[in-house]
Design a protein around this motif. Structure first.
Motif, short mmCIF file in Angstrom:
data_model
loop_
_atom_site.label_atom_id
_atom_site.label_comp_id
_atom_site.label_asym_id
_atom_site.label_seq_id
_atom_site.Cartn_x
_atom_site.Cartn_y
_atom_site.Cartn_z
N LEU A 39 -10.16 15.02 -5.44
CA LEU A 39 -9.94 15.02 -3.99
C LEU A 39 -11.06 15.75 -3.24
O LEU A 39 -11.33 15.44 -2.09
N ASN A 40 -11.69 16.72 -3.91
CA ASN A 40 -12.78 17.49 -3.28
C ASN A 40 -14.15 16.99 -3.65
O ASN A 40 -15.16 17.64 -3.38
N ARG A 41 -14.26 15.80 -4.24
CA ARG A 41 -15.54 15.28 -4.73
C ARG A 41 -16.58 15.12 -3.63
O ARG A 41 -17.75 15.27 -3.87
N GLY A 42 -16.18 14.84 -2.41
CA GLY A 42 -17.13 14.68 -1.31
C GLY A 42 -17.74 15.99 -0.85
O GLY A 42 -18.81 16.02 -0.24
N GLU A 43 -17.07 17.10 -1.16
CA GLU A 43 -17.55 18.42 -0.75
C GLU A 43 -18.57 18.99 -1.72
O GLU A 43 -19.22 19.98 -1.43
N GLU A 51 -4.01 10.35 -1.73
CA GLU A 51 -5.33 10.47 -1.11
C GLU A 51 -5.38 9.74 0.23
O GLU A 51 -6.00 10.21 1.18
N LYS A 52 -4.71 8.59 0.31
CA LYS A 52 -4.67 7.83 1.55
C LYS A 52 -3.77 8.49 2.59
O LYS A 52 -4.04 8.42 3.78
N GLU A 53 -2.71 9.11 2.13
CA GLU A 53 -1.69 9.64 3.03
C GLU A 53 -1.96 11.06 3.52
O GLU A 53 -1.74 11.36 4.70
N GLU A 80 0.79 -1.24 0.00
CA GLU A 80 0.00 0.00 0.00
C GLU A 80 0.82 1.29 0.00
O GLU A 80 0.30 2.36 0.28
N LYS A 81 2.10 1.20 -0.36
CA LYS A 81 2.96 2.38 -0.49
C LYS A 81 3.47 2.43 -1.93
O LYS A 81 3.89 1.41 -2.48
N PRO A 82 3.47 3.61 -2.56
CA PRO A 82 3.94 3.69 -3.94
C PRO A 82 5.45 3.46 -4.04
O PRO A 82 6.22 3.98 -3.23
N ILE A 83 5.82 2.65 -5.03
CA ILE A 83 7.23 2.41 -5.34
C ILE A 83 7.41 2.45 -6.85
O ILE A 83 6.44 2.33 -7.60
N LEU A 84 8.65 2.58 -7.28
CA LEU A 84 8.97 2.54 -8.69
C LEU A 84 9.43 1.12 -9.02
O LEU A 84 10.48 0.67 -8.57
N SER A 85 8.63 0.42 -9.81
CA SER A 85 8.90 -0.99 -10.09
C SER A 85 10.12 -1.20 -10.97
O SER A 85 10.67 -2.30 -11.01
#
Length: 152
Positions: free
Chosen positions: A146-150, A110-112, A52-57
């Motif tokens: 990111l602001n879709r809920g607002e 978004e998660k972080e 669940e953390k972004p990495i460069l494959s």
């Protein structure tokens, strides 16, 4: 070398050459959203999630992923469909080559980060290179997503 990796929710166990890059292994397993761009870990096209953390494959050996979970854009289709509408509405989709890596980082951000500022968004996504859009339409799409809920 025997590895056991959970790829997009499905356990895979197989022998791999110790020098196999994660990017190549993922593409061999049908994850074509993972792209080779710069081969120097600078463009973000090969971004995936490791636990669940972004990495460069392109900079990770598949052997180092033994016992871990990898998620690619193929494993996040529903969320990606939602984000795609925001990209299309802002004219942020050009050739689309960079989009999968960008999306993986947007979802990680978004998660972080909670309610990131524009500068925080730019800093978080600084490693994602795009040669077509000029970034402004992408930034508008990301902020709207990111602001879709607002929105009412």
């Amino acid at each position: 070398m025997l590895v056991k990796i959970k790829l997009n929710g499905q356990m895979i166990q197989e022998d791999v050459h110790p020098q196999t890059l994660l990017l190549d292994w993922l593409r061999d397993h049908g994850c074509y959203s993972v792209k080779r761009g710069c081969e120097t870990a600078n463009c973000g096209l090969c971004t995936v999630w490791l636990d669940e953390k972004p990495i460069l494959s392109c900079a990770m050996l598949v052997s180092r992923c033994n016992g871990h979970a990898i998620v690619t854009l193929e494993g996040m289709q529903e969320q990606a469909k939602e984000f795609a509408h925001f990209m299309a509405n802002q004219g942020a989709e050009q050739c689309g080559f960079c989009t999968p890596g960008l999306i993986m980082n947007v979802f990680a951000m978004e998660k972080e980060l909670k309610n990131p500022t524009e500068d925080e968004i730019k800093e978080y996504l600084a490693g994602n290179l795009c040669r077509c859009t000029g970034y402004m339409s992408q930034l508008r799409a990301i902020k709207a997503y990111l602001n879709r809920g607002e929105q009412s």
